[in-house]
Write a protein that holds these residues in place. Structure first.
Motif, PDB file in Angstrom:
ATOM      1  N   HIS A 101      35.102  42.304  49.287  1.00 19.38           N
ATOM      2  CA  HIS A 101      34.634  41.413  48.281  1.00 19.38           C
ATOM      3  C   HIS A 101      34.767  39.986  48.652  1.00 19.38           C
ATOM      4  CE1 HIS A 101      33.248  44.377  45.054  1.00 19.38           C
ATOM      5  NE2 HIS A 101      34.111  44.897  45.331  1.00 19.38           N
ATOM      6  N   VAL A 102      35.833  39.852  49.500  1.00 19.98           N
ATOM      7  CA  VAL A 102      36.259  38.292  50.032  1.00 19.98           C
ATOM      8  C   VAL A 102      35.163  37.951  50.807  1.00 19.98           C
ATOM      9  CG1 VAL A 102      37.837  37.084  50.926  1.00 19.98           C
ATOM     10  CG2 VAL A 102      38.703  38.451  49.412  1.00 19.98           C
ATOM     11  N   LYS A 112      44.337  46.410  42.473  1.00 19.49           N
ATOM     12  CA  LYS A 112      43.184  46.744  41.483  1.00 19.49           C
ATOM     13  C   LYS A 112      42.872  48.114  42.037  1.00 19.49           C
ATOM     14  CE  LYS A 112      39.285  45.726  38.918  1.00 19.49           C
ATOM     15  NZ  LYS A 112      37.807  45.984  39.241  1.00 19.49           N
ATOM     16  N   GLN A 113      42.364  48.290  43.079  1.00 23.23           N
ATOM     17  CA  GLN A 113      41.741  49.658  43.658  1.00 23.23           C
ATOM     18  C   GLN A 113      42.906  50.678  43.372  1.00 23.23           C
ATOM     19  OE1 GLN A 113      41.303  50.415  47.826  1.00 23.23           O
ATOM     20  NE2 GLN A 113      38.971  50.978  47.423  1.00 23.23           N
ATOM     21  N   PHE A 154      38.374  29.089  46.639  1.00 21.63           N
ATOM     22  CA  PHE A 154      37.614  29.555  47.674  1.00 21.63           C
ATOM     23  C   PHE A 154      36.157  28.920  47.712  1.00 21.63           C
ATOM     24  CE2 PHE A 154      35.700  33.101  50.214  1.00 21.63           C
ATOM     25  CZ  PHE A 154      36.726  33.232  51.121  1.00 21.63           C
ATOM     26  N   ALA A 166      45.225  41.053  45.467  1.00 24.23           N
ATOM     27  CA  ALA A 166      44.704  41.265  44.147  1.00 24.23           C
ATOM     28  C   ALA A 166      43.682  42.842  44.098  1.00 24.23           C
ATOM     29  CB  ALA A 166      44.422  40.161  43.407  1.00 24.23           C
ATOM     30  N   LEU A 167      42.713  42.821  45.092  1.00 21.32           N
ATOM     31  CA  LEU A 167      41.808  43.716  44.992  1.00 21.32           C
ATOM     32  C   LEU A 167      42.401  44.824  45.465  1.00 21.32           C
ATOM     33  CD1 LEU A 167      39.089  41.414  46.639  1.00 21.32           C
ATOM     34  CD2 LEU A 167      38.719  42.714  44.708  1.00 21.32           C
ATOM     35  N   MET A 181      43.171  36.809  46.927  1.00 25.97           N
ATOM     36  CA  MET A 181      42.175  37.633  46.228  1.00 25.97           C
ATOM     37  C   MET A 181      42.397  39.224  47.057  1.00 25.97           C
ATOM     38  SD  MET A 181      39.143  35.020  45.569  1.00 25.97           S
ATOM     39  CE  MET A 181      38.960  34.629  47.141  1.00 25.97           C
ATOM     40  N   ALA A 182      42.728  39.234  48.320  1.00 28.18           N
ATOM     41  CA  ALA A 182      42.638  40.224  48.917  1.00 28.18           C
ATOM     42  C   ALA A 182      43.847  41.310  48.530  1.00 28.18           C
ATOM     43  CB  ALA A 182      42.892  40.329  50.469  1.00 28.18           C
ATOM     44  N   VAL A 205      39.289  32.029  42.882  1.00 31.86           N
ATOM     45  CA  VAL A 205      37.803  32.198  43.092  1.00 31.86           C
ATOM     46  C   VAL A 205      37.034  30.943  43.318  1.00 31.86           C
ATOM     47  CG1 VAL A 205      35.426  33.310  42.247  1.00 31.86           C
ATOM     48  CG2 VAL A 205      37.820  34.520  41.844  1.00 31.86           C
ATOM     49  N   LEU A 254      27.770  32.790  50.076  1.00 31.09           N
ATOM     50  CA  LEU A 254      28.002  31.450  49.904  1.00 31.09           C
ATOM     51  C   LEU A 254      27.496  30.783  50.997  1.00 31.09           C
ATOM     52  CD1 LEU A 254      28.737  29.058  47.744  1.00 31.09           C
ATOM     53  CD2 LEU A 254      30.948  29.029  48.956  1.00 31.09           C
ATOM     54  N   THR A 274      42.051  33.221  37.973  1.00 31.01           N
ATOM     55  CA  THR A 274      40.705  33.280  38.545  1.00 31.01           C
ATOM     56  C   THR A 274      40.363  31.801  39.171  1.00 31.01           C
ATOM     57  OG1 THR A 274      39.611  32.239  36.436  1.00 31.01           O
ATOM     58  CG2 THR A 274      39.812  34.691  36.545  1.00 31.01           C
ATOM     59  N   LEU A 310      34.860  26.657  50.717  1.00 33.76           N
ATOM     60  CA  LEU A 310      33.929  27.060  51.800  1.00 33.76           C
ATOM     61  C   LEU A 310      32.788  25.926  51.702  1.00 33.76           C
ATOM     62  CD1 LEU A 310      33.169  28.767  53.986  1.00 33.76           C
ATOM     63  CD2 LEU A 310      31.778  30.136  52.108  1.00 33.76           C
ATOM     64  N   ALA A 333      40.568  41.495  39.292  1.00 31.66           N
ATOM     65  CA  ALA A 333      41.692  41.890  40.116  1.00 31.66           C
ATOM     66  C   ALA A 333      42.890  40.840  39.805  1.00 31.66           C
ATOM     67  CB  ALA A 333      41.140  42.035  41.471  1.00 31.66           C
ATOM     68  N   GLU A 377      34.431  40.500  40.373  1.00 26.78           N
ATOM     69  CA  GLU A 377      35.474  41.678  40.829  1.00 26.78           C
ATOM     70  C   GLU A 377      36.622  40.923  41.084  1.00 26.78           C
ATOM     71  OE1 GLU A 377      34.904  44.947  40.581  1.00 26.78           O
ATOM     72  OE2 GLU A 377      36.686  45.612  41.576  1.00 26.78           O
ATOM     73  N   MET A 378      36.809  40.037  41.911  1.00 22.37           N
ATOM     74  CA  MET A 378      38.043  39.319  42.521  1.00 22.37           C
ATOM     75  C   MET A 378      38.706  38.638  41.010  1.00 22.37           C
ATOM     76  SD  MET A 378      36.828  37.548  45.945  1.00 22.37           S
ATOM     77  CE  MET A 378      35.657  36.434  45.220  1.00 22.37           C
ATOM     78  N   ALA A 379      37.976  38.213  40.196  1.00 25.37           N
ATOM     79  CA  ALA A 379      38.581  37.451  38.829  1.00 25.37           C
ATOM     80  C   ALA A 379      39.130  38.580  38.458  1.00 25.37           C
ATOM     81  CB  ALA A 379      37.475  36.893  38.304  1.00 25.37           C
ATOM     82  N   PHE A 381      31.609  37.714  49.482  1.00 26.08           N
ATOM     83  CA  PHE A 381      31.727  36.287  48.671  1.00 26.08           C
ATOM     84  C   PHE A 381      31.466  35.238  49.653  1.00 26.08           C
ATOM     85  CE2 PHE A 381      33.400  32.643  46.347  1.00 26.08           C
ATOM     86  CZ  PHE A 381      32.820  32.632  44.869  1.00 26.08           C
ATOM     87  N   LEU A 382      32.242  35.108  50.806  1.00 32.61           N
ATOM     88  CA  LEU A 382      32.090  34.111  51.988  1.00 32.61           C
ATOM     89  C   LEU A 382      30.696  34.157  52.353  1.00 32.61           C
ATOM     90  CD1 LEU A 382      34.321  32.618  53.952  1.00 32.61           C
ATOM     91  CD2 LEU A 382      34.019  34.599  55.488  1.00 32.61           C
ATOM     92  N   ASN A 429      37.082  49.626  51.775  1.00 34.20           N
ATOM     93  CA  ASN A 429      38.027  48.563  51.630  1.00 34.20           C
ATOM     94  C   ASN A 429      38.300  47.486  50.620  1.00 34.20           C
ATOM     95  OD1 ASN A 429      39.660  46.413  52.299  1.00 34.20           O
ATOM     96  ND2 ASN A 429      39.771  46.796  54.476  1.00 34.20           N
ATOM     97  N   PRO A 430      38.811  47.360  49.626  1.00 36.58           N
ATOM     98  CA  PRO A 430      38.528  46.652  48.628  1.00 36.58           C
ATOM     99  C   PRO A 430      38.379  45.100  48.913  1.00 36.58           C
ATOM    100  CG  PRO A 430      40.609  47.160  48.225  1.00 36.58           C
ATOM    101  CD  PRO A 430      40.102  47.948  49.712  1.00 36.58           C
ATOM    102  N   THR A 431      38.853  44.724  50.126  1.00 35.91           N
ATOM    103  CA  THR A 431      38.878  43.359  50.691  1.00 35.91           C
ATOM    104  C   THR A 431      37.340  42.685  50.873  1.00 35.91           C
ATOM    105  OG1 THR A 431      39.382  43.576  52.723  1.00 35.91           O
ATOM    106  CG2 THR A 431      41.378  43.479  51.282  1.00 35.91           C
ATOM    107  N   GLY A 438      32.542  37.793  42.677  1.00 37.42           N
ATOM    108  CA  GLY A 438      33.225  36.702  41.810  1.00 37.42           C
ATOM    109  C   GLY A 438      33.996  37.286  40.800  1.00 37.42           C
TER     110      GLY A 438
END
Lengths: 226, 226
Positions: free
Chosen positions: B147-148, A216-217, A151, A212-213, A209-210, A148, B155, A145, A155, B212, B208-210, B151-152, B143-145, B206
């Motif tokens: 989440h990235v 997971k999907q 990132f 990993a997502l 992370m992308a 996360v 923030l 993790t 940012l 994954a 969800e990504m953790a 998050f971006l 598209n599961p990405t 966050g």
């Protein structure tokens, strides 16, 4: 009214509580860069001796461990001092205050309690600082993790630094010393680390992370179709 | 020197190119909130009629689709207008300029080309705006990405808004109209959406990504041990 003379740019700004630095430039720079080098060299030695036993063999990940440790020290220690003392720092004569007076030769906003600058420094010191140490710890424990947090911090650093540079451009650099040493070395170069490295971390951790997502999907869709 | 009278706070600030609004308050607010409602109502109808066929049944994800679509319109359309015209907007009489004059009754920095404000708005308009539309599209395509990107953007929105609020506090709200309508409705309430919702998205994406990343690491360790 008496005018207090100070070495900052432009000379017309008022810093009534200013007290001259008790340290020469070398008395500031030598301890600072020695401390930075020490963290890097000692860190590298401890990692290669397995005294700090990072499970990874990746050069990039090892470098990130050093980077976030260093960020932790600089954000909490150096920027933390400024964030806590920004109102009175021009009148102090501690080593840390004089270090900031030296840096402020390149950008006087650090002596005038410029709101954007001290707020950004507060978020950096009390937000990204402790989180940087946590992230270094997560790299140490091989906690996935960490991406996360990498990132998030990156940012935050990048956005803060982009605003730091661009507010200067917007004000035609009026608070910047035009001397190349101060402008290019202190202002441009020393801050550029927090543009370049966070950008690389954002791309690298964003990709991790992308992927990993996506995994997971796929697993969830497999489960559903069973 | 002639002084141009304007309705902004404090009265002493100079806005030499100011031209009074050609629209009444209602002529600004009614079209604006109608447009916002229209996006939300039409969006909700299209989703429930499956004209916009979101694969998810989650209320939260459907809401995020509407949220990022709305952010796309507000960031690129409304804030984009300001970001592009911030230098001359006080002298313009278009609907969009008058909308910003109405908002600036609560915060005059939008009429004085305050560097932090227009830079933050530029990053929001030209960065988070297009990325918000992209994220809405990624929610649509499952598209599961996404989440990235969620998050971006979140923030970025949160950091920008925190600096927006705190720079005001730091300046003792000198550029804010103290009238409760302008202060609490325009300044506090209208911006609070970009504190509350991004915070929720950061936590949700966050997590969800953790999870994954944990799954990916377990799979990789399994592969290694085979």
């Amino acid at each position: 009214m008496t005018t207090v003379h100070h070495p900052f740019t432009p000379p017309s700004i008022s810093i009534p509580h200013y007290v001259p630095s008790q340290h020469t430039m070398l008395e500031i720079l030598v301890p600072f860069f020695t401390a930075v080098l020490l963290v890097l060299v000692v860190g590298t030695m401890l990692i290669s001796n397995k005294m700090i036993n990072l499970t990874t063999s990746s050069f990039w990940t090892k470098s990130l461990f050093l980077w976030f440790t260093m960020c932790g020290f600089i954000h909490t220690g150096v920027e933390g001092y400024f964030a806590y003392h920004y109102k009175t720092i021009a009148g102090q004569t501690t080593f840390m205050a004089d270090l900031w007076k030296e840096y402020a030769l390149s950008d006087s906003r650090y002596m005038t309690a410029d709101p954007f600058v001290y707020l950004m420094e507060n978020i950096t010191a009390f937000g990204w600082g402790p989180l940087s140490f946590l992230t270094a710890y997560f790299i140490y424990t091989n906690n996935p993790t960490r991406h996360v947090f990498q990132f998030l911090i990156s940012l935050g650093q990048l956005y803060g630094d982009v605003l730091y540079y661009t507010t200067t451009l917007a004000e035609d650099g009026g608070h910047c010393n035009p001397h190349p040493y101060y402008f290019y070395f202190y202002f441009v170069f020393m801050n550029a680390f927090w543009i370049v490295i966070p950008s690389l971390v954002l791309i690298s951790s964003g990709k991790e992370m992308a992927s990993a997502l996506v995994i997971k999907q796929k697993m969830e869709q497999k489960k559903k179709s069973l």
